[in-house]
Design an enzyme around this catalytic site. Structure first.
Site, PDB file in Angstrom:
ATOM      1  N   SER A   1     101.970  69.769  -8.601  1.00  0.00           N
ATOM      2  CA  SER A   1     102.150  69.177  -9.846  1.00  0.00           C
ATOM      3  C   SER A   1     100.905  68.374 -10.053  1.00  0.00           C
ATOM      4  CB  SER A   1     103.466  68.616  -9.945  1.00  0.00           C
ATOM      5  OG  SER A   1     103.474  67.905 -11.251  1.00  0.00           O
TER       6      SER A   1
ATOM      7  N   TYR B   1     109.803  62.538  -6.181  1.00  0.00           N
ATOM      8  CA  TYR B   1     109.387  63.827  -6.815  1.00  0.00           C
ATOM      9  C   TYR B   1     107.526  63.644  -6.706  1.00  0.00           C
ATOM     10  CZ  TYR B   1     107.653  67.790  -9.800  1.00  0.00           C
ATOM     11  OH  TYR B   1     107.253  68.863 -10.336  1.00  0.00           O
TER      12      TYR B   1
END
Length: 222
Positions: A69, A81
């Site tokens: 990401s 995350y």
């Protein structure tokens, strides 16, 4: 089952794309288990699956494609995350350098923001409410009574502007990483990744801090 299907040919391609985003939010709102929930899927899951299939990938001199990401370059939110995606980047770099001697190519895809289950605002808002409700009153007071509402609105504003519904931008990167003669080490997927987030990741940290301050509310200033 995979070994039975591939036989002596081995496995040509592995794409690690499973992931979860929540719990995310201010770091102080987290407990250790909140980090584990995300890291177990996003990072340890990638490592476990990859190690399991490496013998078959070596037979075929295959490809590994790991979906990280832009939040593996910029830590813009607390929780597991960003940590997990930084870990995917590091694991993939190490794997690429180790496996090139065996003919295995490893690519990393760094998507920007897309409309998927990972970015569902209803799920994010519900989990933020859960985190807020369990905080001791003195910690809630330090943020101010309107902080959760302002934080949720900031998340919604950012997601509505940035999230793209065109997932083909990601899948086309996957296809190239699997099929191209010379796959790239990293793929940026999405206009925001290419034009904003990845360039921002190369700038001094205070610039990213400034952008983060614009996007998210400050405690007691809501």
């Amino acid at each position: 089952m995979v070994r039975r299907e591939t036989g002596e040919r081995g496995l040509y391609g592995l794409i690690n794309n499973a992931g979860r985003s929540i719990p995310i939010g201010p770091t102080e709102w987290m407990q250790l288990e909140d980090f584990r929930k995300v890291l177990d899927v996003n990072l340890m899951g990638v490592i476990e699956v990859t190690l399991k299939f490496l013998p078959l990938l070596k037979k075929a001199k295959g490809r590994v494609v790991n979906v990280a990401s832009i939040l593996g370059r910029l830590s813009l939110v607390g929780g597991g995350y960003c940590l997990s995606k930084y870990g995917v980047e590091s694991f993939s770099d190490s794997l690429r350098r180790d496996m090139k001697h065996f003919g295995i190519k490893v690519s990393i895809i760094e998507p920007g923001f897309f409309k998927t289950a990972v970015t569902r605002l209803d799920l994010i808002d519900a989990d933020l409410q859960r985190l807020w409700d369990r905080l001791p009153s003195d910690i809630r007071d330090s943020y101010g009574p309107q902080y959760l509402e302002k934080y949720s609105k900031a998340q919604s504003f950012s997601m509505n502007i940035l999230c793209s519904s065109d997932i083909s931008k990601v899948t086309s990167c996957m296809q190239h990483a699997l099929m191209a003669k010379h796959p790239r080490t990293r793929y940026a997927a999405g206009w925001d990744a290419k034009l904003f987030w990845i360039p921002l990741s190369y700038l001094p940290a205070f610039v990213a801090d400034f952008i983060n301050d614009i996007l998210l509310p400050a405690p007691k200033q809501c």
